[in-house]
Design a protein around this motif. Structure first.
Motif, PDB file in Angstrom:
ATOM      1  N   THR A 212      11.681  -4.711  14.846  1.00 47.94           N
ATOM      2  CA  THR A 212      11.836  -6.020  15.487  1.00 47.94           C
ATOM      3  C   THR A 212      11.866  -5.885  17.002  1.00 47.94           C
ATOM      4  O   THR A 212      11.244  -6.683  17.720  1.00 47.94           O
ATOM      5  CB  THR A 212      13.126  -6.688  14.989  1.00 47.94           C
ATOM      6  N   GLN A 213      12.560  -4.874  17.488  1.00 42.80           N
ATOM      7  CA  GLN A 213      12.680  -4.697  18.934  1.00 42.80           C
ATOM      8  C   GLN A 213      11.347  -4.302  19.570  1.00 42.80           C
ATOM      9  O   GLN A 213      11.031  -4.749  20.683  1.00 42.80           O
ATOM     10  CB  GLN A 213      13.738  -3.636  19.240  1.00 42.80           C
ATOM     11  N   THR A 214      10.588  -3.465  18.902  1.00 39.17           N
ATOM     12  CA  THR A 214       9.325  -2.982  19.464  1.00 39.17           C
ATOM     13  C   THR A 214       8.137  -3.837  19.033  1.00 39.17           C
ATOM     14  O   THR A 214       6.996  -3.514  19.388  1.00 39.17           O
ATOM     15  CB  THR A 214       9.079  -1.530  19.032  1.00 39.17           C
ATOM     16  N   LYS A 215       8.415  -4.904  18.263  1.00 39.30           N
ATOM     17  CA  LYS A 215       7.365  -5.836  17.832  1.00 39.30           C
ATOM     18  C   LYS A 215       6.236  -5.125  17.085  1.00 39.30           C
ATOM     19  O   LYS A 215       5.057  -5.238  17.420  1.00 39.30           O
ATOM     20  CB  LYS A 215       6.809  -6.592  19.033  1.00 39.30           C
ATOM     21  N   MET A 216       6.657  -4.373  16.050  1.00 44.32           N
ATOM     22  CA  MET A 216       5.651  -3.752  15.187  1.00 44.32           C
ATOM     23  C   MET A 216       4.924  -4.817  14.390  1.00 44.32           C
ATOM     24  O   MET A 216       5.381  -5.952  14.265  1.00 44.32           O
ATOM     25  CB  MET A 216       6.317  -2.747  14.237  1.00 44.32           C
ATOM     26  N   GLY A 217       3.791  -4.454  13.831  1.00 41.83           N
ATOM     27  CA  GLY A 217       2.983  -5.401  13.078  1.00 41.83           C
ATOM     28  C   GLY A 217       3.674  -5.893  11.814  1.00 41.83           C
ATOM     29  O   GLY A 217       4.635  -5.294  11.311  1.00 41.83           O
ATOM     30  N   LYS A 218       3.171  -7.014  11.305  1.00 41.50           N
ATOM     31  CA  LYS A 218       3.749  -7.612  10.108  1.00 41.50           C
ATOM     32  C   LYS A 218       3.639  -6.668   8.912  1.00 41.50           C
ATOM     33  O   LYS A 218       4.579  -6.547   8.115  1.00 41.50           O
ATOM     34  CB  LYS A 218       3.051  -8.938   9.805  1.00 41.50           C
ATOM     35  N   ASP A 219       2.500  -6.009   8.774  1.00 41.88           N
ATOM     36  CA  ASP A 219       2.313  -5.078   7.654  1.00 41.88           C
ATOM     37  C   ASP A 219       3.305  -3.915   7.743  1.00 41.88           C
ATOM     38  O   ASP A 219       3.839  -3.466   6.722  1.00 41.88           O
ATOM     39  CB  ASP A 219       0.884  -4.542   7.648  1.00 41.88           C
ATOM     40  N   THR A 220       3.544  -3.452   8.953  1.00 41.98           N
ATOM     41  CA  THR A 220       4.493  -2.352   9.133  1.00 41.98           C
ATOM     42  C   THR A 220       5.899  -2.773   8.733  1.00 41.98           C
ATOM     43  O   THR A 220       6.615  -2.031   8.048  1.00 41.98           O
ATOM     44  CB  THR A 220       4.480  -1.872  10.592  1.00 41.98           C
ATOM     45  N   ARG A 221       6.307  -3.960   9.167  1.00 39.53           N
ATOM     46  CA  ARG A 221       7.643  -4.440   8.795  1.00 39.53           C
ATOM     47  C   ARG A 221       7.756  -4.651   7.289  1.00 39.53           C
ATOM     48  O   ARG A 221       8.807  -4.388   6.690  1.00 39.53           O
ATOM     49  CB  ARG A 221       7.949  -5.744   9.538  1.00 39.53           C
ATOM     50  N   ALA A 222       6.661  -5.085   6.643  1.00 43.04           N
ATOM     51  CA  ALA A 222       6.673  -5.259   5.185  1.00 43.04           C
ATOM     52  C   ALA A 222       6.828  -3.909   4.484  1.00 43.04           C
ATOM     53  O   ALA A 222       7.542  -3.797   3.478  1.00 43.04           O
ATOM     54  CB  ALA A 222       5.395  -5.950   4.735  1.00 43.04           C
ATOM     55  N   ARG A 223       6.170  -2.879   5.007  1.00 44.65           N
ATOM     56  CA  ARG A 223       6.298  -1.541   4.411  1.00 44.65           C
ATOM     57  C   ARG A 223       7.715  -1.007   4.563  1.00 44.65           C
ATOM     58  O   ARG A 223       8.228  -0.324   3.675  1.00 44.65           O
ATOM     59  CB  ARG A 223       5.301  -0.581   5.060  1.00 44.65           C
ATOM     60  N   ILE A 224       8.345  -1.321   5.680  1.00 45.28           N
ATOM     61  CA  ILE A 224       9.732  -0.882   5.878  1.00 45.28           C
ATOM     62  C   ILE A 224      10.648  -1.554   4.856  1.00 45.28           C
ATOM     63  O   ILE A 224      11.543  -0.906   4.284  1.00 45.28           O
ATOM     64  CB  ILE A 224      10.190  -1.191   7.314  1.00 45.28           C
ATOM     65  N   LYS A 225      10.449  -2.838   4.604  1.00 39.85           N
ATOM     66  CA  LYS A 225      11.259  -3.537   3.604  1.00 39.85           C
ATOM     67  C   LYS A 225      11.039  -2.956   2.212  1.00 39.85           C
ATOM     68  O   LYS A 225      11.992  -2.774   1.440  1.00 39.85           O
ATOM     69  CB  LYS A 225      10.921  -5.027   3.623  1.00 39.85           C
ATOM     70  N   THR A 226       9.779  -2.666   1.890  1.00 42.76           N
ATOM     71  CA  THR A 226       9.486  -2.054   0.587  1.00 42.76           C
ATOM     72  C   THR A 226      10.147  -0.681   0.474  1.00 42.76           C
ATOM     73  O   THR A 226      10.696  -0.319  -0.571  1.00 42.76           O
ATOM     74  CB  THR A 226       7.963  -1.921   0.405  1.00 42.76           C
ATOM     75  N   LEU A 227      10.082   0.070   1.575  1.00 46.94           N
ATOM     76  CA  LEU A 227      10.729   1.383   1.596  1.00 46.94           C
ATOM     77  C   LEU A 227      12.226   1.257   1.358  1.00 46.94           C
ATOM     78  O   LEU A 227      12.807   2.023   0.573  1.00 46.94           O
ATOM     79  CB  LEU A 227      10.459   2.061   2.943  1.00 46.94           C
ATOM     80  N   ALA A 228      12.862   0.292   2.002  1.00 47.25           N
ATOM     81  CA  ALA A 228      14.305   0.089   1.827  1.00 47.25           C
ATOM     82  C   ALA A 228      14.635  -0.268   0.381  1.00 47.25           C
ATOM     83  O   ALA A 228      15.631   0.213  -0.179  1.00 47.25           O
ATOM     84  CB  ALA A 228      14.795  -0.998   2.776  1.00 47.25           C
ATOM     85  N   ARG A 229      13.802  -1.110  -0.248  1.00 47.24           N
ATOM     86  CA  ARG A 229      14.041  -1.475  -1.662  1.00 47.24           C
ATOM     87  C   ARG A 229      13.875  -0.268  -2.564  1.00 47.24           C
ATOM     88  O   ARG A 229      14.655  -0.087  -3.519  1.00 47.24           O
ATOM     89  CB  ARG A 229      13.095  -2.605  -2.071  1.00 47.24           C
ATOM     90  N   ASP A 230      12.859   0.547  -2.299  1.00 43.64           N
ATOM     91  CA  ASP A 230      12.662   1.753  -3.120  1.00 43.64           C
ATOM     92  C   ASP A 230      13.848   2.702  -2.999  1.00 43.64           C
ATOM     93  O   ASP A 230      14.303   3.269  -4.000  1.00 43.64           O
ATOM     94  CB  ASP A 230      11.378   2.468  -2.694  1.00 43.64           C
ATOM     95  N   VAL A 231      14.329   2.885  -1.787  1.00 40.77           N
ATOM     96  CA  VAL A 231      15.481   3.769  -1.579  1.00 40.77           C
ATOM     97  C   VAL A 231      16.706   3.240  -2.312  1.00 40.77           C
ATOM     98  O   VAL A 231      17.448   4.006  -2.949  1.00 40.77           O
ATOM     99  CB  VAL A 231      15.767   3.923  -0.067  1.00 40.77           C
ATOM    100  N   LEU A 232      16.917   1.932  -2.262  1.00 44.99           N
ATOM    101  CA  LEU A 232      18.066   1.334  -2.941  1.00 44.99           C
ATOM    102  C   LEU A 232      17.977   1.526  -4.450  1.00 44.99           C
ATOM    103  O   LEU A 232      18.976   1.866  -5.107  1.00 44.99           O
ATOM    104  CB  LEU A 232      18.152  -0.153  -2.596  1.00 44.99           C
TER     105      LEU A 232
END
Length: 324
Positions: A212-232
């Motif tokens: 959010t701070q570095t304004k990464m792309g939408k696809d990148t932020r979506a991959r981070i959310k998916t990664l967080a769900r997988d880890v959980l």
């Protein structure tokens, strides 16, 4: 050891010279860096490389922080999980100036497989943030494989506990000893993976904030959310395996207790059965002058028969009561 990677036709390529490819380098991997190598990285890229002691600190503020515009993230990762003594050690990911720097003192398998794959096929890892996410995804996939194998091993241990066929006491003792060792190793592995997943959860949350701070792309932020769900989800599965391991440990100790009780029961029954004959023999072994049975011609067979009958009657009584 320093490995530097550049992007070549949407693939990662190992750079030959650090100075010449300085501007093109997107990922620098430090494995067991020396003081001289740390100084080189700090001079070339202007990033303060954390020491091993700093990486091993457990405070959140020491593992997730922002310094000189760089995002520092440290996670505990396992290696050598195929052996009996898996190794846990921290790995630091530094995302700064459109460049990823990793610092580590052991070799998780993902750090071998991910670069090889990214060199052969176009994985979309063309920038520091996508390389970091791709590397974290490879790490999570590896942890999932470890948990899957651990789950299969735990099922095998469960069958060994509840479907034991050994009849020899010493063989059963050896089996229980091996089972306890196997359970202990799987608990160590599950605990290590759970610790690693917990640290990755924090890294994923911090990375989402950095996106959010570095304004990464939408696809990148979506991959981070998916990664967080997988880890959980993997953390929940690791917790389930730990609970099952605890159950198997209790079951094994219960089996050992049953075996011990059975052995004590055998000795107790034997003592009770031989107690009446011992009493009879003690009576006729007394040195009194007047003992009518000593004058009988059938005195000796009478005493022997009495001892046999006194042993058989308790045995039959125990059998009838179902105690044998």
């Amino acid at each position: 050891m320093i490995k530097a990677f550049v992007v070549d036709n949407d693939r990662l390529r190992l750079a030959d010279d650090l100075e010449q490819n300085r501007d093109a380098i997107v990922w620098v991997d430090l494995l067991n860096p020396t003081k001289e190598e740390e100084a080189v990285i700090e001079a070339v890229f202007g990033i303060a490389v954390p020491t091993r002691e700093e990486m091993e600190e457990i405070e959140i503020s020491s593992r997730l922080y922002v310094e000189d515009g760089g995002y520092f993230m440290t996670a505990n990762l396992p290696s050598q999980t195929e052996g009996e003594k898996p190794e846990m050690s921290p790995v630091t990911f530094v995302l700064a100036a459109k460049r990823l720097i990793t610092v580590r003192y052991h070799e998780p398998r993902a750090f071998k497989t991910f670069p090889l794959r990214a060199e052969k096929v176009a994985t979309g890892c063309t920038s520091a943030d996508t390389i970091l996410i791709g590397l974290l995804e490879a790490i999570v996939d590896r942890l999932a494989d470890i948990l899957e194998k651990a789950g299969r091993d735990i099922e095998a241990i469960s069958r060994d506990i509840f479907e034991a066929t050994a009849t020899n006491a010493s063989r059963r003792d050896r089996d229980f000893q091996e089972l306890l060792k196997s359970i202990g190793r799987k608990e160590d592995l599950a605990s290590s993976v759970r610790d690693s997943l917990t640290s990755l959860q924090r890294v994923a949350g911090f990375l989402a904030h950095a996106a959010t701070q570095t304004k990464m792309g939408k696809d990148t932020r979506a991959r981070i959310k998916t990664l967080a769900r997988d880890v959980l989800s993997l953390a929940d599965h690791a917790t389930f395996l730990s609970q099952k391991i605890s159950f198997l440990l209790d079951a094994t100790l219960g089996m050992i207790s049953i075996e011990q009780n059975a052995i004590i029961k055998i000795f107790s029954v034997a003592a009770v059965i031989f107690l009446p004959p011992t009493l009879v023999a003690s009576i006729y072994g007394m040195n009194f002058d007047i003992m009518p049975e000593l004058k009988w011609e059938i005195g000796y067979p009478f005493a022997i028969g009495l001892m046999i009958i006194s042993a058989i009657l308790p045995y039959l009584y125990f059998r009838r009561r179902g105690w044998l």
